[in-house]
Scaffold this active site. Sequence first.
Site, PDB file in Angstrom:
ATOM      1  N   SER A   1       0.837  -1.200   0.000  1.00  0.00           N
ATOM      2  CA  SER A   1       0.000   0.000   0.000  1.00  0.00           C
ATOM      3  C   SER A   1       0.874   1.253   0.000  1.00  0.00           C
ATOM      4  O   SER A   1       1.993   1.235   0.523  1.00  0.00           O
ATOM      5  CB  SER A   1      -0.879   0.030   1.259  1.00  0.00           C
ATOM      6  OG  SER A   1      -1.499   1.291   1.396  1.00  0.00           O
TER       7      SER A   1
ATOM      8  N   TYR B   1      -1.021  -0.612  10.212  1.00  0.00           N
ATOM      9  CA  TYR B   1      -1.269  -1.002   8.809  1.00  0.00           C
ATOM     10  C   TYR B   1      -0.056  -0.627   7.950  1.00  0.00           C
ATOM     11  O   TYR B   1       0.424  -1.432   7.149  1.00  0.00           O
ATOM     12  CB  TYR B   1      -2.540  -0.308   8.318  1.00  0.00           C
ATOM     13  CG  TYR B   1      -2.922  -0.579   6.871  1.00  0.00           C
ATOM     14  CD1 TYR B   1      -3.436  -1.811   6.478  1.00  0.00           C
ATOM     15  CD2 TYR B   1      -2.780   0.418   5.905  1.00  0.00           C
ATOM     16  CE1 TYR B   1      -3.807  -2.045   5.157  1.00  0.00           C
ATOM     17  CE2 TYR B   1      -3.149   0.195   4.582  1.00  0.00           C
ATOM     18  CZ  TYR B   1      -3.660  -1.041   4.212  1.00  0.00           C
ATOM     19  OH  TYR B   1      -4.024  -1.260   2.897  1.00  0.00           O
TER      20      TYR B   1
HETATM   21  P1  NAD Z   1     -11.818  -5.374   0.489  1.00  0.00           P
HETATM   22  O1  NAD Z   1     -12.218  -5.239   1.906  1.00  0.00           O
HETATM   23  O2  NAD Z   1     -12.820  -5.111  -0.568  1.00  0.00           O
HETATM   24  O3  NAD Z   1     -11.201  -6.821   0.246  1.00  0.00           O
HETATM   25  C1  NAD Z   1     -10.415  -7.486   1.195  1.00  0.00           C
HETATM   26  C2  NAD Z   1     -10.821  -8.950   1.182  1.00  0.00           C
HETATM   27  O4  NAD Z   1      -9.959  -9.673   2.079  1.00  0.00           O
HETATM   28  C3  NAD Z   1     -12.260  -9.196   1.658  1.00  0.00           C
HETATM   29  O5  NAD Z   1     -12.928  -9.989   0.698  1.00  0.00           O
HETATM   30  C4  NAD Z   1     -12.090  -9.914   2.987  1.00  0.00           C
HETATM   31  O6  NAD Z   1     -13.137 -10.842   3.274  1.00  0.00           O
HETATM   32  C5  NAD Z   1     -10.759 -10.629   2.756  1.00  0.00           C
HETATM   33  N1  NAD Z   1     -10.106 -11.022   4.000  1.00  0.00           N
HETATM   34  C6  NAD Z   1      -9.979 -10.318   5.162  1.00  0.00           C
HETATM   35  N2  NAD Z   1      -9.339 -11.053   6.086  1.00  0.00           N
HETATM   36  C7  NAD Z   1      -9.035 -12.238   5.498  1.00  0.00           C
HETATM   37  C8  NAD Z   1      -8.375 -13.420   5.953  1.00  0.00           C
HETATM   38  N3  NAD Z   1      -7.902 -13.520   7.201  1.00  0.00           N
HETATM   39  N4  NAD Z   1      -8.231 -14.457   5.080  1.00  0.00           N
HETATM   40  C9  NAD Z   1      -8.724 -14.366   3.819  1.00  0.00           C
HETATM   41  N5  NAD Z   1      -9.363 -13.282   3.340  1.00  0.00           N
HETATM   42  C10 NAD Z   1      -9.523 -12.231   4.175  1.00  0.00           C
HETATM   43  O7  NAD Z   1     -10.550  -4.424   0.307  1.00  0.00           O
HETATM   44  P2  NAD Z   1      -9.697  -3.960  -0.956  1.00  0.00           P
HETATM   45  O8  NAD Z   1      -9.660  -2.488  -0.928  1.00  0.00           O
HETATM   46  O9  NAD Z   1     -10.121  -4.667  -2.196  1.00  0.00           O
HETATM   47  O10 NAD Z   1      -8.258  -4.457  -0.482  1.00  0.00           O
HETATM   48  C11 NAD Z   1      -7.523  -5.464  -1.138  1.00  0.00           C
HETATM   49  C12 NAD Z   1      -6.065  -5.311  -0.768  1.00  0.00           C
HETATM   50  O11 NAD Z   1      -5.556  -4.064  -1.257  1.00  0.00           O
HETATM   51  C13 NAD Z   1      -5.802  -5.295   0.741  1.00  0.00           C
HETATM   52  O12 NAD Z   1      -4.588  -5.984   1.010  1.00  0.00           O
HETATM   53  C14 NAD Z   1      -5.646  -3.820   1.045  1.00  0.00           C
HETATM   54  O13 NAD Z   1      -4.888  -3.595   2.212  1.00  0.00           O
HETATM   55  C15 NAD Z   1      -4.936  -3.350  -0.210  1.00  0.00           C
HETATM   56  N6  NAD Z   1      -5.025  -1.914  -0.465  1.00  0.00           N
HETATM   57  C16 NAD Z   1      -6.233  -1.313  -0.663  1.00  0.00           C
HETATM   58  C17 NAD Z   1      -6.268   0.059  -0.917  1.00  0.00           C
HETATM   59  C18 NAD Z   1      -7.561   0.789  -1.146  1.00  0.00           C
HETATM   60  O14 NAD Z   1      -7.527   2.026  -1.221  1.00  0.00           O
HETATM   61  N7  NAD Z   1      -8.679   0.124  -1.267  1.00  0.00           N
HETATM   62  C19 NAD Z   1      -5.079   0.796  -0.970  1.00  0.00           C
HETATM   63  C20 NAD Z   1      -3.872   0.145  -0.771  1.00  0.00           C
HETATM   64  C21 NAD Z   1      -3.858  -1.220  -0.527  1.00  0.00           C
END
Ligand code: NAD
Length: 248
Positions: free
Chosen positions: A140, A155
């Site tokens: 991230s 985080y």
């Molecule tokens: P999201 O919440 O839509 O998806 C995250 C998914 O991870 C969910 O489906 C959840 O059920 C699953 N999850 C949570 N804990 C888990 C576990 N212990 N085992 C298996 N699955 C699990 O979020 P997103 O925004 O699509 O995030 C996806 C990735 O991208 C994450 O790693 C997040 O940190 C990273 N990220 C997101 C952003 C953003 O702005 N959305 C920015 C930087 C990084």
Amino acid sequence: MLLNDRVCVITGAASARGIGKATARLFATYGARIAVLDLDAGQAEEAARDIGPGHIGLACNVTDRAACDRAAEEIVARLGRIDVLVNNAGITQPLKIMEIAPENYDAVTDVNLRGTLYMSQAVIPGMRGQGSGAIVCMSSVSAQRGGGIFGGPHYSAAKGGVLGLAKAMARELGPDGIRVNSVTPGLIQTDITGGKLTPELKVEIAKGIPLGRLGVADDVAKACLFLASDLSAYITGAVIDVNGGMLI
Ligand code: NAD
């Protein structure tokens, strides 16, 4: 096609608006067979059906090493092999430094960092055996700029750990034909961020982004496609920023 018949495992890919699901969809349009992993079996299966025929959905809590091993075994039994792993599962908590209790630290580092280690450990023996594989790790912008709007310091720390872990794996696994790279998304509109973004806040945030908009899940999926496919055959240990220029 770029991922013709490659078996691609994507963790945390059941969330309808998430980066994982968008990545699974995009990979499938390039010929991949997908294993959607997420906490809930029903949701993972539904997401796999949604993507199309021939894909599978399995319950796998990435913080549980035995569950990761079982998932990898079942994927190989049902789809034959594993070519690509996208370590996408993640959670965040918008806490300040003095608000982080031990259980907050554990929860956030467990899913983001420990989960990346455990799921990678589950697929590496098979990839080693076949002499090829690509692992993509979801970090991230929070790791690079010390926090974002929604992520707390724990985080940032966990996602910084992901970058180090990915580079170490890239160094160790290169001789086995396994490439490991990371993606650092900026602010992407998904369930993690979506509910908290008012129209006014979006306009305010976009002012600080040279490309003038927030990201969408597909922006990140496209970087994952590059790193998962042979387009990046000579790239390992790299980090791709997908943030609209936020860090320039
Ligand atoms: P999201 O919440 O839509 O998806 C995250 C998914 O991870 C969910 O489906 C959840 O059920 C699953 N999850 C949570 N804990 C888990 C576990 N212990 N085992 C298996 N699955 C699990 O979020 P997103 O925004 O699509 O995030 C996806 C990735 O991208 C994450 O790693 C997040 O940190 C990273 N990220 C997101 C952003 C953003 O702005 N959305 C920015 C930087 C990084």
